[in-house]
Design a protein around this motif. Structure first.
Motif, PDB file in Angstrom:
ATOM      1  N   ARG A 148     -29.720  27.024   7.591  1.00 55.62           N
ATOM      2  CA  ARG A 148     -30.506  26.015   8.310  1.00 55.62           C
ATOM      3  C   ARG A 148     -29.716  24.705   8.347  1.00 55.62           C
ATOM      4  O   ARG A 148     -29.152  24.321   7.261  1.00 55.62           O
ATOM      5  CB  ARG A 148     -32.015  25.851   7.804  1.00 55.62           C
ATOM      6  N   ASP A 149     -29.596  24.025   9.585  1.00 53.34           N
ATOM      7  CA  ASP A 149     -29.055  22.938   9.770  1.00 53.34           C
ATOM      8  C   ASP A 149     -29.534  21.809   8.533  1.00 53.34           C
ATOM      9  O   ASP A 149     -30.887  21.711   9.037  1.00 53.34           O
ATOM     10  CB  ASP A 149     -28.915  22.305  10.963  1.00 53.34           C
ATOM     11  N   PRO A 150     -28.970  20.969   7.699  1.00 48.36           N
ATOM     12  CA  PRO A 150     -29.548  20.324   6.812  1.00 48.36           C
ATOM     13  C   PRO A 150     -30.525  19.201   7.701  1.00 48.36           C
ATOM     14  O   PRO A 150     -31.341  18.569   7.078  1.00 48.36           O
ATOM     15  CB  PRO A 150     -28.414  19.452   5.961  1.00 48.36           C
ATOM     16  N   ARG A 151     -29.900  18.679   8.780  1.00 47.38           N
ATOM     17  CA  ARG A 151     -30.473  17.765   9.472  1.00 47.38           C
ATOM     18  C   ARG A 151     -32.003  18.341   9.901  1.00 47.38           C
ATOM     19  O   ARG A 151     -32.938  17.304  10.101  1.00 47.38           O
ATOM     20  CB  ARG A 151     -29.827  17.342  10.721  1.00 47.38           C
ATOM     21  N   ALA A 152     -32.320  19.476  10.028  1.00 48.87           N
ATOM     22  CA  ALA A 152     -33.465  20.103  10.175  1.00 48.87           C
ATOM     23  C   ALA A 152     -34.336  19.698   9.117  1.00 48.87           C
ATOM     24  O   ALA A 152     -35.664  19.301   9.404  1.00 48.87           O
ATOM     25  CB  ALA A 152     -33.516  21.644  10.664  1.00 48.87           C
ATOM     26  N   PHE A 153     -34.173  19.908   7.830  1.00 45.14           N
ATOM     27  CA  PHE A 153     -34.677  19.216   6.811  1.00 45.14           C
ATOM     28  C   PHE A 153     -35.431  17.807   6.893  1.00 45.14           C
ATOM     29  O   PHE A 153     -36.650  17.625   6.678  1.00 45.14           O
ATOM     30  CB  PHE A 153     -34.395  19.674   5.539  1.00 45.14           C
ATOM     31  N   LEU A 154     -34.310  17.094   7.492  1.00 43.77           N
ATOM     32  CA  LEU A 154     -34.613  15.676   7.347  1.00 43.77           C
ATOM     33  C   LEU A 154     -35.799  15.677   8.593  1.00 43.77           C
ATOM     34  O   LEU A 154     -36.597  14.620   8.335  1.00 43.77           O
ATOM     35  CB  LEU A 154     -33.306  14.751   7.659  1.00 43.77           C
ATOM     36  N   TRP A 155     -35.553  16.094   9.693  1.00 43.30           N
ATOM     37  CA  TRP A 155     -36.370  16.061  10.745  1.00 43.30           C
ATOM     38  C   TRP A 155     -37.943  16.379  10.143  1.00 43.30           C
ATOM     39  O   TRP A 155     -38.805  15.818  10.534  1.00 43.30           O
ATOM     40  CB  TRP A 155     -35.984  16.785  11.860  1.00 43.30           C
ATOM     41  N   ASP A 156     -37.929  17.453   9.484  1.00 44.00           N
ATOM     42  CA  ASP A 156     -39.324  18.209   9.002  1.00 44.00           C
ATOM     43  C   ASP A 156     -39.950  17.032   8.329  1.00 44.00           C
ATOM     44  O   ASP A 156     -41.132  16.965   8.099  1.00 44.00           O
ATOM     45  CB  ASP A 156     -38.989  19.466   8.436  1.00 44.00           C
ATOM     46  N   VAL A 157     -39.180  16.279   7.433  1.00 44.21           N
ATOM     47  CA  VAL A 157     -39.781  15.324   6.305  1.00 44.21           C
ATOM     48  C   VAL A 157     -40.287  14.245   7.152  1.00 44.21           C
ATOM     49  O   VAL A 157     -41.341  13.580   7.127  1.00 44.21           O
ATOM     50  CB  VAL A 157     -38.591  14.960   5.186  1.00 44.21           C
ATOM     51  N   ARG A 158     -39.230  13.607   8.029  1.00 44.71           N
ATOM     52  CA  ARG A 158     -39.878  12.664   9.132  1.00 44.71           C
ATOM     53  C   ARG A 158     -40.990  12.907   9.779  1.00 44.71           C
ATOM     54  O   ARG A 158     -42.029  12.156   9.721  1.00 44.71           O
ATOM     55  CB  ARG A 158     -38.666  12.295   9.938  1.00 44.71           C
ATOM     56  N   GLU A 159     -41.158  13.995  10.474  1.00 44.59           N
ATOM     57  CA  GLU A 159     -42.290  14.564  11.105  1.00 44.59           C
ATOM     58  C   GLU A 159     -43.701  14.464  10.401  1.00 44.59           C
ATOM     59  O   GLU A 159     -44.694  13.995  10.619  1.00 44.59           O
ATOM     60  CB  GLU A 159     -42.134  15.653  11.944  1.00 44.59           C
ATOM     61  N   ALA A 160     -43.537  15.046   9.103  1.00 44.52           N
ATOM     62  CA  ALA A 160     -44.437  15.150   7.881  1.00 44.52           C
ATOM     63  C   ALA A 160     -45.194  13.613   7.773  1.00 44.52           C
ATOM     64  O   ALA A 160     -46.233  13.448   7.459  1.00 44.52           O
ATOM     65  CB  ALA A 160     -44.281  16.038   6.939  1.00 44.52           C
ATOM     66  N   ALA A 161     -44.064  12.835   7.304  1.00 42.52           N
ATOM     67  CA  ALA A 161     -44.577  11.622   6.674  1.00 42.52           C
ATOM     68  C   ALA A 161     -44.941  10.670   8.015  1.00 42.52           C
ATOM     69  O   ALA A 161     -46.000  10.173   7.725  1.00 42.52           O
ATOM     70  CB  ALA A 161     -42.866  10.762   6.387  1.00 42.52           C
ATOM     71  N   LEU A 162     -44.697  10.643   9.148  1.00 44.48           N
ATOM     72  CA  LEU A 162     -45.152  10.207  10.362  1.00 44.48           C
ATOM     73  C   LEU A 162     -46.587  10.667  10.575  1.00 44.48           C
ATOM     74  O   LEU A 162     -47.467   9.982  10.981  1.00 44.48           O
ATOM     75  CB  LEU A 162     -44.475  10.295  11.630  1.00 44.48           C
ATOM     76  N   ALA A 163     -46.738  11.985  10.207  1.00 51.09           N
ATOM     77  CA  ALA A 163     -48.157  12.513  10.613  1.00 51.09           C
ATOM     78  C   ALA A 163     -49.057  11.934   9.618  1.00 51.09           C
ATOM     79  O   ALA A 163     -50.125  11.597   9.756  1.00 51.09           O
ATOM     80  CB  ALA A 163     -48.236  14.072  10.343  1.00 51.09           C
ATOM     81  N   ILE A 164     -48.522  11.671   8.169  1.00 53.05           N
ATOM     82  CA  ILE A 164     -49.332  11.104   7.344  1.00 53.05           C
ATOM     83  C   ILE A 164     -49.737   9.572   7.659  1.00 53.05           C
ATOM     84  O   ILE A 164     -50.935   9.453   7.428  1.00 53.05           O
ATOM     85  CB  ILE A 164     -48.516  11.081   5.827  1.00 53.05           C
ATOM     86  N   GLN A 165     -48.948   8.949   8.161  1.00 53.15           N
ATOM     87  CA  GLN A 165     -49.280   7.800   8.676  1.00 53.15           C
ATOM     88  C   GLN A 165     -50.363   7.721   9.792  1.00 53.15           C
ATOM     89  O   GLN A 165     -51.190   6.819   9.728  1.00 53.15           O
ATOM     90  CB  GLN A 165     -48.044   6.910   9.253  1.00 53.15           C
ATOM     91  N   THR A 166     -50.324   8.801  10.609  1.00 51.96           N
ATOM     92  CA  THR A 166     -51.227   8.961  11.456  1.00 51.96           C
ATOM     93  C   THR A 166     -52.530   9.319  11.055  1.00 51.96           C
ATOM     94  O   THR A 166     -53.488   8.729  11.593  1.00 51.96           O
ATOM     95  CB  THR A 166     -50.775   9.973  12.687  1.00 51.96           C
ATOM     96  N   PHE A 167     -52.507  10.099  10.193  1.00 55.72           N
ATOM     97  CA  PHE A 167     -53.909  10.563   9.501  1.00 55.72           C
ATOM     98  C   PHE A 167     -54.638   9.587   8.728  1.00 55.72           C
ATOM     99  O   PHE A 167     -55.961   9.447   8.831  1.00 55.72           O
ATOM    100  CB  PHE A 167     -53.528  11.662   8.596  1.00 55.72           C
TER     101      PHE A 167
END
Length: 114
Positions: free
Chosen positions: A3-22
């Motif tokens: 997997r492209d390492p940037r994909a992990f960064l994207w996953d982390v960012r999306e999960a973090a933004l979801a926490i903020q939304t929640f």
């Protein structure tokens, strides 16, 4: 295929933004009284910790640019393996105090990788 390492960064960012939304519009008491939001936030923290753990194995140099990576992975392990001892107010504090800095660091790293 790796997997492209940037994909992990994207996953982390999306999960973090979801926490903020929640957690938007909640205070610690409302969070502690809402098991659904707690479960969602904890799951996203698990994703963050696992993605960063995988990133550190795939690209340690990139992973080292993120603040508190070992503590984030350890928090993920606590959520999964020590679930009975998880304190909702601790999770809340991490979401409110540590997550914004992680998001900023992630975005800067993603911008560098673009």
């Amino acid at each position: 295929m790796q997997r492209d390492p940037r994909a992990f960064l994207w996953d982390v960012r999306e999960a973090a933004l979801a926490i903020q939304t929640f957690t938007t519009g909640l205070d610690v008491t409302a969070y502690e009284n809402n098991e659904l939001v707690q479960a969602a936030v904890e799951r996203k923290f698990e994703v963050i910790g696992e993605a960063l753990n995988q990133l550190s194995k795939l690209d340690a140099t990139m992973a080292a640019q993120l603040p508190d990576l070992p503590q984030i992975v350890a928090f993920r392990n606590q959520l999964i393996h020590g679930y009975a001892t998880v304190n909702p107010s601790t999770v809340w504090t991490i979401a409110q105090n540590s997550l914004p800095g992680l998001i900023t660091a992630l975005q800067a790293l993603l911008n560098e990788q673009a």
